[in-house]
Design a protein around this motif. Structure first.
Motif, PDB file in Angstrom:
ATOM      1  N   LEU A  76       0.863  -1.177   0.000  1.00  7.94           N
ATOM      2  CA  LEU A  76       0.000   0.000   0.000  1.00  7.94           C
ATOM      3  C   LEU A  76       0.902   1.231   0.000  1.00  7.94           C
ATOM      4  O   LEU A  76       2.059   1.158   0.397  1.00  7.94           O
TER       5      LEU A  76
ATOM      6  N   HIS B 288       1.517   5.627   0.454  1.00  7.33           N
ATOM      7  CA  HIS B 288       1.219   7.014   0.799  1.00  7.33           C
ATOM      8  C   HIS B 288       2.088   7.901  -0.086  1.00  7.33           C
ATOM      9  O   HIS B 288       3.266   7.594  -0.321  1.00  7.33           O
TER      10      HIS B 288
ATOM     11  N   HIS C 149      -6.656   1.792  -5.682  1.00  3.13           N
ATOM     12  CA  HIS C 149      -6.863   0.693  -4.722  1.00  3.13           C
ATOM     13  C   HIS C 149      -5.668   0.490  -3.801  1.00  3.13           C
ATOM     14  O   HIS C 149      -5.798  -0.150  -2.746  1.00  3.13           O
TER      15      HIS C 149
ATOM     16  N   ARG D 296      -3.346   4.979  -0.332  1.00  2.00           N
ATOM     17  CA  ARG D 296      -4.189   5.128   0.858  1.00  2.00           C
ATOM     18  C   ARG D 296      -4.072   6.498   1.517  1.00  2.00           C
ATOM     19  O   ARG D 296      -4.725   6.749   2.521  1.00  2.00           O
TER      20      ARG D 296
ATOM     21  N   THR E 131      -5.291  -1.501   6.906  1.00  2.00           N
ATOM     22  CA  THR E 131      -5.655  -0.848   5.643  1.00  2.00           C
ATOM     23  C   THR E 131      -4.702   0.287   5.306  1.00  2.00           C
ATOM     24  O   THR E 131      -4.669   0.757   4.179  1.00  2.00           O
ATOM     25  N   ARG E 132      -3.944   0.779   6.304  1.00  2.00           N
ATOM     26  CA  ARG E 132      -3.062   1.947   6.169  1.00  2.00           C
ATOM     27  C   ARG E 132      -3.830   3.200   5.761  1.00  2.00           C
ATOM     28  O   ARG E 132      -3.247   4.175   5.272  1.00  2.00           O
ATOM     29  N   LYS E 133      -5.144   3.196   5.974  1.00  2.24           N
ATOM     30  CA  LYS E 133      -5.946   4.381   5.643  1.00  2.24           C
ATOM     31  C   LYS E 133      -5.727   5.488   6.677  1.00  2.24           C
ATOM     32  O   LYS E 133      -5.308   5.223   7.805  1.00  2.24           O
TER      33      LYS E 133
ATOM     34  N   ASP F 178     -12.839   8.275   4.348  1.00  2.00           N
ATOM     35  CA  ASP F 178     -12.813   7.735   2.989  1.00  2.00           C
ATOM     36  C   ASP F 178     -13.302   8.805   2.004  1.00  2.00           C
ATOM     37  O   ASP F 178     -14.065   9.710   2.387  1.00  2.00           O
TER      38      ASP F 178
END
Length: 322
Positions: A127, A129, A158, A161, A218-220, A258
């Motif tokens: 994922l 950034h 997708h 993040r 999720t590293r969100k 989100d």
């Protein structure tokens, strides 16, 4: 730059610090020639700057600098298992970098490199950034470059993040929409406010909360809070007082951070003047100077349109002058 590195190392001796290059780093300011054009680089190149940046960043992260820093001031590094940080040099989209008039197609080859890094990250199951200085959807970034960036984000949304930028000096965000499905929100550009007073603003800093280290992370971006120091108060009492201005989820009533929920926030602000006034106060960092100026209907439309219409080559979602 060396002075700043030493200050940061002094206060955060054991924390790796990852930086992005801004438009004031070069001399003359805003001047970033394309390194891939040999005749330009030999005469006007800023190798001295990229070498200095690489040397300073090696001290901040306590490891060797990727070779891409010395080439174009950008880099990619794995900062956690499965989480890659990509720092892009957005001075190659900056409209006051006059070298873009000389070479406008992917100067610095930053977009080509970004695609390559995202492609490899996707294959490895990582994922991502992204950090940078000038936000790609900010008015200072050429719209053609921003649209190509949109296409890249659409393809890799997708795994991307989080995106984090500065430059605007205000507390803002911009929304990404799918270039193939323009009503579908797929990403957020977080624009952190400045830590100086320019222009009529309060010094600020921000803390992001990111989904952490566990198997299904999720590293969100889960939340963030912005802290400010009121200059009127500091001047009156000769003492800086920092306070938390707001927390994104709590004070903007966001179920999550989100893209869909940010898009819904814009819709709500369009219908709710009180909610917009609250956002406007956050946007200007609780500035007493801005508090004296009203942001009426025309101003509100402009602020909201700017959030959703970052990609000027996609169908507009609103018209600020209606």
């Amino acid at each position: 730059m060396r002075q700043m590195t030493n200050i940061l190392k002094g206060f955060f001796p054991n924390i790796p610090i990852y930086a992005a290059i801004g438009n004031h780093e070069s001399f003359p300011r805003d001047s970033f020639p394309p390194p891939e054009v040999p005749e330009v680089w030999e005469k006007f190149g800023i190798q001295w700057l990229y070498d200095t940046i690489a040397d300073q960043w090696e001290k901040l992260v306590k490891g060797p600098a990727p070779s891409s820093i010395r080439f174009g001031g950008y880099y990619s590094v794995l900062i956690r298992p499965g989480l890659r940080l990509i720092s892009i040099n957005t001075n190659y989209c900056y409209r006051f970098n006059w070298w873009l008039l000389y070479k406008s197609v992917d100067p610095g080859l930053v977009l080509r490199w970004l695609v390559s890094e995202l492609h490899d990250a996707e294959k490895r199951g990582e994922l991502v950034h992204i950090i940078g200085h000038v936000p790609p959807y900010y008015t200072d970034c050429y719209s053609q470059w921003a649209h190509q960036f949109s296409r890249i984000v659409t393809r890799y949304s997708h795994i991307i993040r989080g995106q984090f930028y500065g430059h605007s000096h205000m507390d803002e965000f911009r929304l990404h929409y799918d270039v193939n499905s323009p009503q579908k929100p797929i990403g957020v550009q977080y624009i952190t406010p400045n830590n100086g007073p320019f222009n009529n603003l309060n010094p600020s800093f921000r803390l992001f909360y990111i989904d952490g280290d566990y198997p299904e992370t999720t590293r969100k971006v889960l939340d963030y809070e912005t802290w400010v120091m009121n200059l009127t108060h500091a001047n009156k009492f000769d003492a800086p007082h920092w306070y938390q201005l707001y927390s994104a989820r709590r004070d903007l009533q966001l179920p999550t951070l989100d893209p869909y929920d940010w898009d819904q926030l814009v819709q709500r602000m369009a219908q709710d003047p009180e909610l917009f006034s609250k956002y406007r106060r956050y946007q200007v960092q609780d500035s007493d100077m801005y508090a004296k100026r009203s942001c009426g209907e025309k101003c509100r439309r402009k602020v909201l349109c700017t959030i959703v219409d970052g990609d000027k080559l996609m169908p507009p979602k609103c018209h600020p002058h209606d």
